[in-house]
Scaffold this motif. Structure first.
Motif, PDB file in Angstrom:
ATOM      1  N   ASN A 272      45.579  35.342  30.304  1.00 26.91           N
ATOM      2  CA  ASN A 272      44.413  35.552  31.159  1.00 26.91           C
ATOM      3  C   ASN A 272      44.810  36.367  32.396  1.00 26.91           C
ATOM      4  O   ASN A 272      44.890  35.851  33.516  1.00 26.91           O
ATOM      5  CB  ASN A 272      43.817  34.203  31.572  1.00 26.91           C
ATOM      6  CG  ASN A 272      42.507  34.365  32.320  1.00 26.91           C
ATOM      7  OD1 ASN A 272      41.828  35.389  32.184  1.00 26.91           O
ATOM      8  ND2 ASN A 272      42.160  33.366  33.115  1.00 26.91           N
ATOM      9  N   PHE A 273      45.071  37.642  32.183  1.00 22.01           N
ATOM     10  CA  PHE A 273      45.429  38.532  33.287  1.00 22.01           C
ATOM     11  C   PHE A 273      45.056  39.962  32.898  1.00 22.01           C
ATOM     12  O   PHE A 273      44.699  40.242  31.746  1.00 22.01           O
ATOM     13  CB  PHE A 273      46.932  38.441  33.600  1.00 22.01           C
ATOM     14  CG  PHE A 273      47.826  38.761  32.438  1.00 22.01           C
ATOM     15  CD1 PHE A 273      48.155  40.069  32.102  1.00 22.01           C
ATOM     16  CD2 PHE A 273      48.359  37.730  31.667  1.00 22.01           C
ATOM     17  CE1 PHE A 273      48.978  40.358  31.038  1.00 22.01           C
ATOM     18  CE2 PHE A 273      49.190  38.014  30.589  1.00 22.01           C
ATOM     19  CZ  PHE A 273      49.499  39.327  30.279  1.00 22.01           C
ATOM     20  N   ASN A 274      45.134  40.870  33.872  1.00 18.40           N
ATOM     21  CA  ASN A 274      44.852  42.285  33.641  1.00 18.40           C
ATOM     22  C   ASN A 274      46.016  43.121  34.161  1.00 18.40           C
ATOM     23  O   ASN A 274      46.539  42.878  35.253  1.00 18.40           O
ATOM     24  CB  ASN A 274      43.567  42.714  34.350  1.00 18.40           C
ATOM     25  CG  ASN A 274      42.321  42.218  33.641  1.00 18.40           C
ATOM     26  OD1 ASN A 274      41.849  42.855  32.707  1.00 18.40           O
ATOM     27  ND2 ASN A 274      41.796  41.076  34.071  1.00 18.40           N
ATOM     28  N   ILE A 275      46.428  44.108  33.379  1.00 19.96           N
ATOM     29  CA  ILE A 275      47.479  45.051  33.780  1.00 19.96           C
ATOM     30  C   ILE A 275      47.012  46.463  33.433  1.00 19.96           C
ATOM     31  O   ILE A 275      46.623  46.733  32.294  1.00 19.96           O
ATOM     32  CB  ILE A 275      48.814  44.751  33.065  1.00 19.96           C
ATOM     33  CG1 ILE A 275      49.370  43.392  33.499  1.00 19.96           C
ATOM     34  CG2 ILE A 275      49.837  45.842  33.353  1.00 19.96           C
ATOM     35  CD1 ILE A 275      50.701  43.046  32.869  1.00 19.96           C
ATOM     36  N   PHE A 276      47.014  47.339  34.441  1.00 20.43           N
ATOM     37  CA  PHE A 276      46.572  48.724  34.242  1.00 20.43           C
ATOM     38  C   PHE A 276      45.166  48.785  33.651  1.00 20.43           C
ATOM     39  O   PHE A 276      44.860  49.643  32.828  1.00 20.43           O
ATOM     40  CB  PHE A 276      47.537  49.479  33.331  1.00 20.43           C
ATOM     41  CG  PHE A 276      48.967  49.419  33.774  1.00 20.43           C
ATOM     42  CD1 PHE A 276      49.340  49.836  35.053  1.00 20.43           C
ATOM     43  CD2 PHE A 276      49.948  48.928  32.919  1.00 20.43           C
ATOM     44  CE1 PHE A 276      50.665  49.776  35.456  1.00 20.43           C
ATOM     45  CE2 PHE A 276      51.274  48.861  33.315  1.00 20.43           C
ATOM     46  CZ  PHE A 276      51.629  49.289  34.596  1.00 20.43           C
ATOM     47  N   GLY A 277      44.328  47.835  34.054  1.00 20.45           N
ATOM     48  CA  GLY A 277      42.951  47.825  33.583  1.00 20.45           C
ATOM     49  C   GLY A 277      42.778  47.269  32.184  1.00 20.45           C
ATOM     50  O   GLY A 277      41.678  47.309  31.626  1.00 20.45           O
ATOM     51  N   MET A 278      43.862  46.748  31.593  1.00 19.09           N
ATOM     52  CA  MET A 278      43.806  46.193  30.240  1.00 19.09           C
ATOM     53  C   MET A 278      43.851  44.672  30.291  1.00 19.09           C
ATOM     54  O   MET A 278      44.568  44.091  31.114  1.00 19.09           O
ATOM     55  CB  MET A 278      44.986  46.697  29.384  1.00 19.09           C
ATOM     56  CG  MET A 278      44.999  48.191  29.141  1.00 19.09           C
ATOM     57  SD  MET A 278      46.461  48.693  28.198  1.00 19.09           S
ATOM     58  CE  MET A 278      46.180  47.792  26.678  1.00 19.09           C
ATOM     59  N   THR A 281      45.538  40.101  26.561  1.00 17.22           N
ATOM     60  CA  THR A 281      45.726  40.063  25.105  1.00 17.22           C
ATOM     61  C   THR A 281      46.008  41.450  24.554  1.00 17.22           C
ATOM     62  O   THR A 281      46.961  41.659  23.788  1.00 17.22           O
ATOM     63  CB  THR A 281      44.481  39.478  24.421  1.00 17.22           C
ATOM     64  OG1 THR A 281      44.268  38.138  24.892  1.00 17.22           O
ATOM     65  CG2 THR A 281      44.646  39.462  22.916  1.00 17.22           C
ATOM     66  N   ASN A 282      45.182  42.425  24.936  1.00 15.50           N
ATOM     67  CA  ASN A 282      45.365  43.783  24.438  1.00 15.50           C
ATOM     68  C   ASN A 282      46.691  44.386  24.912  1.00 15.50           C
ATOM     69  O   ASN A 282      47.372  45.095  24.157  1.00 15.50           O
ATOM     70  CB  ASN A 282      44.203  44.670  24.884  1.00 15.50           C
ATOM     71  CG  ASN A 282      42.887  44.236  24.277  1.00 15.50           C
ATOM     72  OD1 ASN A 282      42.861  43.646  23.198  1.00 15.50           O
ATOM     73  ND2 ASN A 282      41.781  44.516  24.953  1.00 15.50           N
ATOM     74  N   PHE A 283      47.052  44.103  26.165  1.00 13.86           N
ATOM     75  CA  PHE A 283      48.306  44.613  26.701  1.00 13.86           C
ATOM     76  C   PHE A 283      49.501  44.048  25.921  1.00 13.86           C
ATOM     77  O   PHE A 283      50.445  44.773  25.590  1.00 13.86           O
ATOM     78  CB  PHE A 283      48.439  44.252  28.187  1.00 13.86           C
ATOM     79  CG  PHE A 283      49.749  44.654  28.792  1.00 13.86           C
ATOM     80  CD1 PHE A 283      49.977  45.967  29.196  1.00 13.86           C
ATOM     81  CD2 PHE A 283      50.784  43.720  28.945  1.00 13.86           C
ATOM     82  CE1 PHE A 283      51.205  46.340  29.749  1.00 13.86           C
ATOM     83  CE2 PHE A 283      51.998  44.081  29.494  1.00 13.86           C
ATOM     84  CZ  PHE A 283      52.210  45.404  29.894  1.00 13.86           C
TER      85      PHE A 283
END
Length: 608
Positions: A272-278, A281-283
């Motif tokens: 449950n986090f975001n990296i570079f707008g992703m 899960t997808n990252f």
């Protein structure tokens, strides 16, 4: 003398059944009961999760998205665990004890699932994952070692062993599926455990028939090295092992977190986090994929041109295999749900009678043939392994009783048979005449095993004839057949309105789906591993088999993801559109494979 010579415990061909060592048929029956338990449970799992919590036959009432997510992760972990089980067998405990440990874990796993509470269901699935990992790869290893000095017999041995696999899957789906749907989920799950226990006991008490095979791990000095393999070695460096470890951790986090986060509705989500707008899960998926592909292709560049080309070809075939299983594994999920909710499974009158007669022949004839093989095995092994034979015979007495009970119950319930009150009481059959037959939704899955047993000899003759196509063409034909199978549902489901929860599509369409999908399987599944063994240097086979099973594991998870999205697509554009997408993609991949045949043939360097 029927028993093996004590001076030469590995003289397996001294005691034979149908021209093969008696030990092969011990493995046959052990594998048969393991596949019975695995496929019997698998046929029920998604239906149990999605069944309503109300009524006489309650399930958990999950949305299909949750059920498909958990099922996809479970099947993916089953394939991944084979690497762990293979490692323990090779390095620590040997093949034989790995099989025993695996069978015990699976027996406990099925027993846990029969309790039906969340804790025991999840514990049971975990035990089944590890149990299958210990069991599955090491059974085939024992077969291979038994025929080390008789390579000319190996093809026939694997054919017989493969029949055991399909016989177990057939009866597991037929009987566990029937009892689970008609009587109670716990009965179906529990029956799978009962026969896994029979398989465990039979193998344990008859294991001395394998001589010294599998007693201890094979040491490095005992491994046969191919003297013609002069290509340079490329050992894994420290940074490469770090990438392997990182990819493994990221992959496991994704596979396990996906169903946990959905079932808990986000309350438990490690990503449950975001990296570079992703999204996390997808990252995680993208990072693991990029690292894996980088490492794979970097290592491929380190070999000589011929070896590198062959490994490129294997990678291409692994990609096709991934595509195949992502579609093929819709069977226990999407196709079973389609059978339950959208197929007219109620038969009356002559249609009911014809189905019941056909179903009786389908059940009794194979069971009769296998029972005959059992008597042949008794003749060779009973004096030395009486207890194991008695256990095996008890399992067959029970399987015959359940089969006859099932058939009598259906004939009576449809009004085609009259039974006395005493007989009904003895057989525990309720005195209710419905004058119709309702086919269990899980029944359609037995068609795959039935068609394999029927069609495998024909495809084998094709591969041995002058019309035997090349590897690419086989894979291409398989993918096209896979797509055409789904095309039957595109047509059959064309009148189902978007968002419809039920429908009454003819059973004919599903029968054609399984027929075409089985033909596709015969073009791809047995052929793939054969090409790995032909193209890969002996010292690298274990690694490339690992890559191969990794592709299948990911494909099973992707199959679950596809199944998760079927409801959303069906709600917006209709279920027929979902099958149309799969049809188009499968056929396109098949055509591409055939068109690339000249290039891949060149990469294979004359390997047939």
């Amino acid at each position: 003398m029927n028993a093996q010579n004590l001076d030469n415990p590995n003289n397996f061909f001294e005691s034979k059944v149908l021209g093969h060592p008696s030990g092969l048929f011990v493995l046959f029956f052990t594998e048969m009961w393991e596949r019975f338990s695995y496929y019997g449970m698998r046929a029920l799992l998604v239906m149990f999760f999605t069944a309503s919590v109300l009524g006489d036959h309650p399930g958990w009432g999950w949305p299909r998205e949750h059920a498909m997510s958990l099922f996809g992760s479970y099947t993916a972990l089953v394939y991944l665990s084979t690497m762990l089980g293979g490692y323990f067998a090779d390095k620590l405990i040997g093949f034989r004890w790995a099989v025993i440990v695996g069978a015990l874990l699976m027996t406990l796993g099925h027993g846990c699932m029969a309790v039906e509470t969340p804790f025991f269901i999840y514990l049971g699935l975990g035990l089944l994952v590890f149990g299958t990992g210990f069991f599955k790869p090491n059974m085939t290893s024992i077969v291979s070692l038994m025929y080390k000095d008789h390579p000319e017999k190996k093809d026939g041995a694997y054919t017989i062993f493969y029949m055991g696999v399909n016989a177990g899957a057939f009866f597991g789906i037929l009987l566990c599926g029937y009892l689970g749907e008609k009587v109670g989920w716990s009965i179906g799950f529990g029956l799978a455990g009962v026969f896994m226990l029979f398989g465990l006991l039979q193998f344990y008490f008859m294991q001395n028939i394998f001589g010294t095979i599998g007693l201890k791990p094979i040491k490095a000095k005992d491994v046969v090295i191919d003297k013609d393999d002069t290509d340079k070695r490329v050992p894994f460096s420290s940074w490469q092992l770090i990438i392997v470890g990182l990819c493994s951790i990221l992959g496991l986090i994704w596979v396990i977190n996906d169903p946990v986060s959905k079932i808990s509705k986000g309350a438990q989500n490690l990503l449950n986090f975001n990296i570079f707008g992703m999204e996390g899960t997808n990252f995680t998926i993208l990072l693991a994929l990029v690292l894996f592909l980088f490492l794979l292709f970097f290592r491929l560049t380190q070999y000589s041109k011929i070896t590198r080309d062959k490994l490129y070809a294997v990678t291409f075939f692994a990609t096709l295999t991934f595509s195949f299983f992502a579609v093929f594994e819709q069977a226990p999920g999407t196709l079973t749900i389609f059978a339950r909710d959208y197929t007219d499974r109620v038969l009356q009158g002559d249609a009911s009678l014809i189905f019941l007669i056909a179903n009786s022949l389908i059940a009794v004839v194979p069971l009769g043939i296998i029972t005959w093989v059992l008597f042949l095995l008794f003749g060779q092994t009973f004096k030395k392994f009486a207890l194991a034979n008695l256990i095996l015979s008890a399992s067959f007495v029970i399987i015959w009783m359940i089969t006859i009970w099932m058939l009598l119950r259906d004939f009576y319930g449809a009004g085609h048979l009259t039974l006395s009150d005493d007989t009904l009481s003895m057989l525990k059959i309720e005195k209710v005449k419905e004058n119709l037959t309702q086919i269990p939704a899980s029944w359609f899955s037995v068609l795959n095993s039935l068609f394999i047993i029927t069609l495998a000899p024909l495809f084998s003759k094709w591969w041995e004839s002058k019309y035997n196509p090349g590897a690419n063409v086989k894979f291409g034909i398989g993918m096209i057949l896979l797509g055409l199978g789904m095309a039957f549902l595109v047509f059959g489901a064309r009148d189902i309105a978007p968002g419809a929860k039920t429908a009454s599509v003819s059973i004919v369409w599903l029968i054609f789906v399984y027929l075409f999908h089985t033909m596709a399987e015969l073009c791809i599944s047995p052929v793939g591993l054969s090409y790995v063994s032909k193209l890969v240097p002996a010292r690298m086979i274990a690694f490339m088999f690992g890559v191969w099973y990794l592709a299948i594991a990911i494909a099973n998870k992707v199959a679950g993801i596809l199944g998760e999205n079927s409801d959303a697509i069906a709600a917006e554009k209709g279920i027929s559109y979902f099958f149309l997408i799969i049809t188009g993609v499968a056929v396109a991949i098949g055509v591409t494979s055939i068109l690339l045949a000249p290039l891949i043939k060149k990469l294979m360097h004359e390997v047939k």
